[in-house]
Design a protein around this motif. Structure first.
Motif, short mmCIF file in Angstrom:
data_model
loop_
_atom_site.label_atom_id
_atom_site.label_comp_id
_atom_site.label_asym_id
_atom_site.label_seq_id
_atom_site.Cartn_x
_atom_site.Cartn_y
_atom_site.Cartn_z
N THR A 101 0.82 -1.22 0.00
CA THR A 101 0.00 0.00 0.00
C THR A 101 0.85 1.26 0.00
N GLU A 157 -5.55 -8.98 8.19
CA GLU A 157 -6.76 -9.16 7.40
C GLU A 157 -7.59 -7.87 7.37
N PHE A 158 -7.66 -7.18 8.51
CA PHE A 158 -8.40 -5.91 8.53
C PHE A 158 -7.72 -4.87 7.64
N TYR A 159 -6.39 -4.84 7.70
CA TYR A 159 -5.64 -3.89 6.86
C TYR A 159 -5.86 -4.20 5.39
N PHE A 161 -8.42 -5.82 4.06
CA PHE A 161 -9.81 -5.55 3.71
C PHE A 161 -10.06 -4.05 3.54
N SER A 162 -9.48 -3.24 4.44
CA SER A 162 -9.71 -1.80 4.37
C SER A 162 -9.04 -1.16 3.17
N HIS A 163 -7.99 -1.81 2.63
CA HIS A 163 -7.29 -1.29 1.45
C HIS A 163 -7.64 -2.07 0.18
N ASN A 164 -8.64 -2.93 0.29
CA ASN A 164 -9.15 -3.68 -0.86
C ASN A 164 -8.07 -4.54 -1.52
#
Length: 320
Positions: A101, A157-159, A161-164
């Motif tokens: 990212t 996983e949250f990171y 998911f939040s950055h697609n």
């Protein structure tokens, strides 16, 4: 040395050689032994572009993770420590996601650098947590490590998911060597200097297992040696995750089995640990390639199943 002992020690290299040959020959495009007598251009292409790179990646990954397990067990003074039970694998995945990212055009070396830094930071945090626990049962260390790893995995996983980029993360969830071809696996050769340096520092890592006070009384720079060990582990984990994904339990199972067989002298057992680690991954990979032939089961599943079963037996074995 008895003849029986000599035969037992010669068995592992023979098994390793047979596993290497089997790994090269089997696959969706089976080469068979005929290519040895009359190699065709197509067979040579499959051999050089796919089979030999995969063989090298499997052997180096197994050896590197097994050696990493030895280092962590000496530092933490616990037989159940390894990258998969201390949060190292999850931290490396999080580091790769951050690199994707922040620096989307970065190459594999930059991503490996992020993975190594995150793995090193996670190891230091876990050591700090364990140092605050005065009385530790042998099984408590991997339990805390697994909980710590679960937190890091959730963050990753949250990171993602939040950055697609959750789909990009799926390749690192399970070790998968089916993608290993010439040109995209060479980073795994960084494991070679790790193995060599671990052997060079074998006596010092042995002293680490005696504790900080004893190590310092023997003239060893305890903190410096711990830092060296953690950097070697972090480099190995980063190179492994970048190349093929997460491969659990190798660093736990192999060192313990070798210790039961050959004892605790690292100068003698480290070559055996490296060879056994490579052999375990080769065996699991061969099983995964033939069980639903011509398709493959990801290596992480077969290693997780076999390694997890042995891990459970080691726990049930207890102090015996």
């Amino acid at each position: 040395m008895s003849m029986q002992t000599q035969l037992a020690r010669a068995a592992l290299p023979v098994v390793f050689a047979l596993l290497c040959l089997t790994s090269v020959l089997i696959g969706a495009n089976g080469l068979g032994l005929r290519w040895l007598l009359a190699p065709s251009p197509e067979a040579l292409l499959v051999l050089t572009a796919s089979r030999l790179p995969r063989l090298a990646a499997l052997v180096l990954t197994g050896a590197g993770l097994a050696i990493s397990g030895v280092i962590l067990q000496q530092i933490l003074r616990n037989r159940f420590a390894e990258p998969a039970t201390t949060g190292g694998m999850e931290a490396a995945k999080l580091g790769i996601l951050v690199a994707l990212t922040l620096l989307p055009t970065s190459g594999p070396l930059v991503r490996m650098g992020f993975a190594m830094l995150f793995c090193l930071a996670a190891s230091l945090i876990l050591i700090a947590i364990l140092n605050r626990i005065r009385f530790r049962d042998a099984v408590l260390v991997p339990v805390i490590g697994l909980m710590f790893g679960a937190v890091l995995s959730a963050l990753a996983e949250f990171y993602a998911f939040s950055h697609n980029i959750l789909q990009s993360m799926q390749g690192w969830m399970l070790g998968d060597f089916s993608r290993i071809v010439q040109g995209n696996y060479e980073l795994i050769y960084l494991v070679l200097p790790v193995v060599v340096l671990t052997y060079v520092f074998a006596r010092r890592f042995t002293v680490l297992a005696m504790g900080q006070d004893m190590a310092q009384s023997l003239g060893l720079s305890y903190r410096g040696m711990v830092a060296v060990g953690l950097m070697l582990v972090s480099a190995t984990v980063a190179a492994t995750v970048i190349t093929a994904g997460s491969v659990p339990f190798v660093g736990l199972v192999v060192p313990n089995l070798v210790t039961l067989w050959r004892g605790d002298n690292l100068r003698r057992t480290l070559p055996v640990v490296a060879l056994a680690g490579g052999s375990l991954l080769l065996l699991c990979d061969i099983i995964g390639r033939i069980v639903i032939y011509p398709y493959e089961v990801p290596l992480g599943l077969t290693v997780g199943g076999i390694g997890g079963a042995i891990f459970l037996l080691l726990i049930l074995r207890g102090p015996k």
